[in-house]
Structure formats: C-alpha cells, structure tokens
Scaffold this active site. Structure first.
Site, PDB file in Angstrom:
ATOM      1  N   ASP A   1       0.858  -1.188   0.000  1.00 49.72           N
ATOM      2  CA  ASP A   1       0.000   0.000   0.000  1.00 49.72           C
ATOM      3  C   ASP A   1       0.897   1.242   0.000  1.00 49.72           C
ATOM      4  O   ASP A   1       1.644   1.466   0.945  1.00 49.72           O
ATOM      5  CB  ASP A   1      -0.879  -0.049   1.264  1.00 49.72           C
ATOM      6  CG  ASP A   1      -2.022   0.938   1.209  1.00 49.72           C
ATOM      7  OD1 ASP A   1      -2.014   1.817   0.338  1.00 49.72           O
ATOM      8  OD2 ASP A   1      -2.925   0.821   2.061  1.00 49.72           O
TER       9      ASP A   1
ATOM     10  N   ASP B   1      -3.595   2.362  -5.648  1.00 51.45           N
ATOM     11  CA  ASP B   1      -2.359   2.393  -4.865  1.00 51.45           C
ATOM     12  C   ASP B   1      -2.159   1.197  -3.939  1.00 51.45           C
ATOM     13  O   ASP B   1      -1.332   1.255  -3.035  1.00 51.45           O
ATOM     14  CB  ASP B   1      -2.284   3.693  -4.052  1.00 51.45           C
ATOM     15  CG  ASP B   1      -3.374   3.768  -2.995  1.00 51.45           C
ATOM     16  OD1 ASP B   1      -4.263   2.904  -2.993  1.00 51.45           O
ATOM     17  OD2 ASP B   1      -3.323   4.692  -2.169  1.00 51.45           O
ATOM     18  N   GLU B   2      -2.886   0.105  -4.130  1.00 51.15           N
ATOM     19  CA  GLU B   2      -2.680  -1.034  -3.230  1.00 51.15           C
ATOM     20  C   GLU B   2      -3.037  -2.351  -3.928  1.00 51.15           C
ATOM     21  O   GLU B   2      -3.847  -2.383  -4.849  1.00 51.15           O
ATOM     22  CB  GLU B   2      -3.509  -0.892  -1.946  1.00 51.15           C
ATOM     23  CG  GLU B   2      -4.968  -0.769  -2.196  1.00 51.15           C
ATOM     24  CD  GLU B   2      -5.796  -0.707  -0.911  1.00 51.15           C
ATOM     25  OE1 GLU B   2      -5.486  -1.430   0.042  1.00 51.15           O
ATOM     26  OE2 GLU B   2      -6.757   0.059  -0.899  1.00 51.15           O
TER      27      GLU B   2
END
Length: 398
Positions: free
Chosen positions: A11, A101-102
């Site tokens: 993350d 983003d993860e």
DNA sequence: TCTGGGGTCCTAGGACCC
DNA sequence: TCTGGGGTCCTAGGACCC
C-alpha cells in the site's frame, strides 16, 4: 494447523501527495494537500496537523495555515501506479489489485527461488523506492484481511509480519474501526453495545452479530474478528462498473446546462468503456439534491452496448424523469455509472438486421460497425466465416 | 464537517416464472 | 377462485473503501 504467512498487502503511503513531493522537491518536508474544495490526499506533514482525507479545503487551511494545496494530476498518479504494479507483477504472477495504490500479492510458492515472504517484501519496498521514488508499506500475514490490517499498522514506510501464532495478540486488542468493512455507522452500532475492540466482537455469537449488523455484514465481520478469512488472492477480478460524476455547487442550473454536463459525462465514460473493450447493460443516473439527499435512477437494456448515442439517450430519459424533483429541490451533483460491464467479445449481441435470404455479410457487418464500433467488425467477420455459424434469432431491439 | 470522485458489495421489495 | 414455495431479474437505496 494454520498455514503460513504468505499474503502480502502492499500500500503506497499518502499516494497522491507523495507523487507531488517526489516531482517538486520544494514540497518535501512541507504539509501538502492534493485537492481543492475537498482534500483528496494529505502528506504525512499535513496529517500530523490533523488534516484528513475528505475534509473541506477551508478546514484544512484553518488547521494548517502553511499548507500547500496543489491541484490533482491524475495522469501522473496513473503513471506511477502502472510502474508500481509492473514491479508487483515482476515479483509474483499472483497479484490482485484493490485500487490505484494497493494490491495483494501471494508469494507462497516463491520460497525456493525468491526467499521468505519477508525477504521478498524487503526487496519489493527497495525497488519501489529506487525505481518509482515512492514509499510503500507492506503487511504480511496468513490471510488477506490480516495482511491489510498489518500494512495499515506498519505505516508510514513500514514492514510488518504477523506470524500465525501471533494473530490473536495482534488483532484482538485493536479497535473495531480497524476491521475492513467497519465504518462510522457500523462502529456506532457496536459502540452502543459496549463493543470497542475486535476481541469483544469475536466473543459474540455469530447470530448476535448478524441480527445487529445484517446477515451478510454481520457474519463477515464476525468471521474476520475470529481470524477466519478464506478469500484467496484473486487475479481474475475485473472492474464491474465505470462511472463519473460532477459536483455542481448550490447555484441554480438550467435544463440546458444539465444536459451539457450529462453529455460530457456520458461521452467520457463511453470512451473509457470502448477503450477497455467493454460493453455494459445498465445505466445508473446518480443525483444529489439541493438538500444533499442522494438518489439514483437506473435502466437495464436488453442487450449490451458501448455506443455513446445509446447510453446518452438512456441517461437523458432518466434525467427527464427526475426533472420535477430537481426543479423542486435543486441539484448539487450529477453522475452516471455503467454497470453489468463485460468484455465486448464475451457477450452475444443482438442486431436489428433483417436476415432474409438477400442479406449479404458485408451489409450485416456495416450494421455491426454502426452499432458496436469498428473494433467489433473483425470479430463478427470471423463468426460469419465460421461454417458452423448461423444467423442469430433476432428480436426487436430497444 | 457546509460536504470529491472513483469504486465494491449488500438489502429489500416487486415482477415474473415454474 | 384460492393457495404455496423457490428462483431470478430489476430498481432503488445504503454502507463502506481509497
């Protein structure tokens, strides 16, 4: 026997704000907010002063007068995301993206060629730092849920392994808000019963949790609290909806003005649909009235489409149906979302073609091109040349 | 708290079918 | 004319996530 901790949750930290600080050295070490009217992302310097995501820009400035507010650069974030996901996929083929983003990475089969999960995670973090210039936190655990909690606890720029025998000691003392799926409403329901920690939730009977929180949510959260999360890392997940929306502020909008905005929104998402070789069946119009109450209206087509003209006609009809409400209450947001999305070549398309004896293949292909776009033609031509293929049963199309 | 933009999943009622 | 139960699809709304 519990198995091993082989699921990574990776993350990126304060993603949008970190990209801005990477690209503009004068922003490093300073409180940075990405957004305008509302905070989309805050750097750690801003978070330390109490600034939070989704907070109004005004409030952020009050808390932190020297904050630097920068407008979002979605293209830069997309590029950074692609670079990081390329490193994920270079690490293991078993990658499940969760958002820009993860992602989850399953690394259980890599021990002999790449080392322990912790060694793999250390290298991953170094590579993202060196090749993309961003900090990324990684949690490692036996299940996806525990890995996600671990990465959050490890932030910023952290690495945390939850070994199977340490799971209870790690999870049970945490506040219930840490559970993935517990937000403000659910937390309040639990607090009213005096339940504040994950351990207290785990002590309930499952049936009690289901009565309090609803069958699916209650059973799911109760299972998580008892360390049960059978969901494997799923590499086949695909987006099932595409949408876009626009906040309008509180001033009055004419019907013409709304139509222009609606057209821009539909044009944008229809383009994204086609760029991804996707079609959809359901059009959802989202509204927020002057009093900020939300509403939605939807229509499901008999056959999937990616045509802007078709989608726009449906969206306009839905908006027309809502006009009386809008006139009475005002409107502060309009959006469209397309659902029941599928790959263009995975669905059977119904065409308004008269398949009497005289119809030639190229005539039919023209109809395909008109209705579904040039990309569909080669596929249709292929089907047409297949000796086992016969014209579909046709029915009237909307 | 004067409130963004992109998504996921669940619930519940009604229509319709067997 | 009245009745049952189960399943699927559609619509609208809501909670939650980043």
């Amino acid at each position: 026997m519990r198995g091993e901790a082989t699921v990574l949750h990776a993350d990126l930290d304060a993603f949008y704000a970190s990209v801005e600080q990477r690209d503009a050295p004068e922003l490093r070490g300073r409180p940075v907010v990405v957004g305008g009217g509302v905070v989309l992302a805050a750097s750690y310097e801003a978070k330390a002063r109490g600034v939070r995501t989704a907070m109004g820009g005004r409030q952020a400035r009050d808390l932190c007068p020297d904050v630097v507010v920068v407008p979002p650069r979605m293209d830069a974030y997309s590029a950074a995301s692609r670079a990081v996901f390329a490193i994920f996929r270079d690490t293991t083929p078993l990658v499940e993206g969760l958002s820009i983003d993860e992602a989850f990475l399953e690394v259980g089969g890599l021990r002999r060629i790449a080392g322990t999960p912790e060694q793999i995670a250390m290298r991953l973090r170094e590579r993202v730092r060196a090749e993309v210039g961003l900090a990324i936190s990684v949690g490692i655990a036996r299940t996806k849920f525990l890995a996600k909690v671990a990465s959050a606890v490890s932030k910023p720029d952290g690495l945390l392994v939850v070994e199977p025998e340490r799971e209870e000691a790690f999870l049970l003392p945490l506040p219930v808000e840490r559970l993935w799926g517990v937000g403000a409403v659910t937390a309040e329901k639990l607090h009213r019963l005096g339940i504040r920690t994950v351990g207290q939730l785990a002590e309930l009977e499952s049936a009690t949790a289901e009565r309090l929180l609803g069958k699916a949510t209650g059973a799911h959260l109760h299972a998580l609290a008892r360390l049960r999360d059978p969901r494997p890392v799923d590499t086949t997940r695909r987006r099932s909806a595409i949408g876009s929306q626009r906040a309008l502020g509180s001033r009055l909008r004419s019907a013409d003005e709304l139509d222009v905005i609606l057209t821009q929104i539909v044009d944008r998402i229809a383009r994204r649909l086609r760029d991804g070789d996707r079609v959809c069946r359901t059009v959802v119009l989202r509204l927020r009235y002057g009093d900020f109450v939300k509403a939605s209206r939807s229509r499901t087509l008999r056959s999937p489409t990616d045509r802007t003209a078709v989608l726009l006609a449906v969206a306009r009809a839905l908006l027309a149906g809502a006009q009386p409400e809008i006139a009475e209450r005002g409107i502060t947001l309009i959006g469209v979302s397309l659902s029941q999305v599928a790959r263009t070549d995975s669905v059977q398309l119904e065409l308004p073609i008269d398949w009497d004896d005289g119809v030639r293949l190229d005539t039919a292909l023209d109809a395909v091109r008109d209705r579904f776009g040039a990309a569909s033609v080669s596929r249709a031509a292929q089907l047409g040349r297949d000796p086992g293929w016969s014209p579909p049963q046709l029915s009237e199309h909307e």
